[in-house]
Motif scaffolding. Structure first.
Motif, PDB file in Angstrom:
ATOM      1  N   ARG A  13       0.496  -1.469  -0.264  1.00 55.24           N
ATOM      2  CA  ARG A  13      -0.307  -0.033  -0.118  1.00 55.24           C
ATOM      3  C   ARG A  13       1.066   1.263  -0.469  1.00 55.24           C
ATOM      4  O   ARG A  13       1.947   1.077   0.973  1.00 55.24           O
ATOM      5  CB  ARG A  13      -1.035   0.114   0.899  1.00 55.24           C
ATOM      6  N   TYR A  15       1.546   5.289   0.310  1.00 54.91           N
ATOM      7  CA  TYR A  15       1.179   6.789   0.811  1.00 54.91           C
ATOM      8  C   TYR A  15       2.902   7.926   0.392  1.00 54.91           C
ATOM      9  O   TYR A  15       3.570   7.520   0.283  1.00 54.91           O
ATOM     10  CB  TYR A  15       2.105   6.563   2.296  1.00 54.91           C
ATOM     11  N   THR A 120       2.567  -4.815   2.737  1.00 53.83           N
ATOM     12  CA  THR A 120       1.545  -5.385   3.807  1.00 53.83           C
ATOM     13  C   THR A 120       1.557  -6.905   4.587  1.00 53.83           C
ATOM     14  O   THR A 120       0.173  -7.101   5.854  1.00 53.83           O
ATOM     15  CB  THR A 120       0.088  -5.449   3.207  1.00 53.83           C
TER      16      THR A 120
END
Length: 143
Positions: A13, A15, A120
């Motif tokens: 994921r 960011y 993750t």
């Protein structure tokens, strides 16, 4: 000699964040990781500039503060819930490069644009290594 075991793979994921003038990159990354409860993070990219940085050069135990105007050429490393291992390359106004271990004590000059990847399926921790004498990265699969 046997082949090493395959490294664990993971989904990720991503960011993106921008730090503003005066902010400390390492402290802000620590805060971001805690706030989002991330457990296995890698820095994908970072561009920006600094007016000061805390560096620890190769095979030297003391930290050195550098001040001036520096472009961030690269920032790489891994971050977990309890710590990080970061290296930075900086260039000055003449293009002279320095690189070292990067710790808390920086100040963003104009910006720091950072993209992080959270792996993750994994958990990063740091554990003592008898070979290096340092706390080193340990990678575990999340259950």
């Amino acid at each position: 000699m046997s082949s090493p075991a395959p490294a664990p793979s993971s989904h990720a994921r991503f960011y993106a964040l921008r730090l503003k003038p005066g902010e400390d990159i390492v402290l802000e990354l620590r805060k971001f990781v805690r706030m989002h409860e991330l457990q296995a993070v890698s820095i994908v990219t970072c561009v920006g500039s600094l007016t000061e940085a805390q560096l620890r050069y190769a095979n030297v135990s003391e930290w050195a503060k550098v001040t001036g105007h520096f472009e961030i050429v690269s920032l790489v490393g891994t971050i977990d819930a309890e710590g990080e291992h970061l290296h930075i390359s900086l260039s000055d106004g003449t293009g002279r490069m320095i690189g070292a271990h990067f710790g808390p004590g920086s100040a963003v000059y104009t910006t720091a644009e950072i993209v992080l990847a959270e792996l993750t399926d994994l958990i990063f921790t740091r554990e003592p290594c008898q070979l290096s004498g340092w706390d080193e990265l340990t990678i575990r699969r999340r259950t």
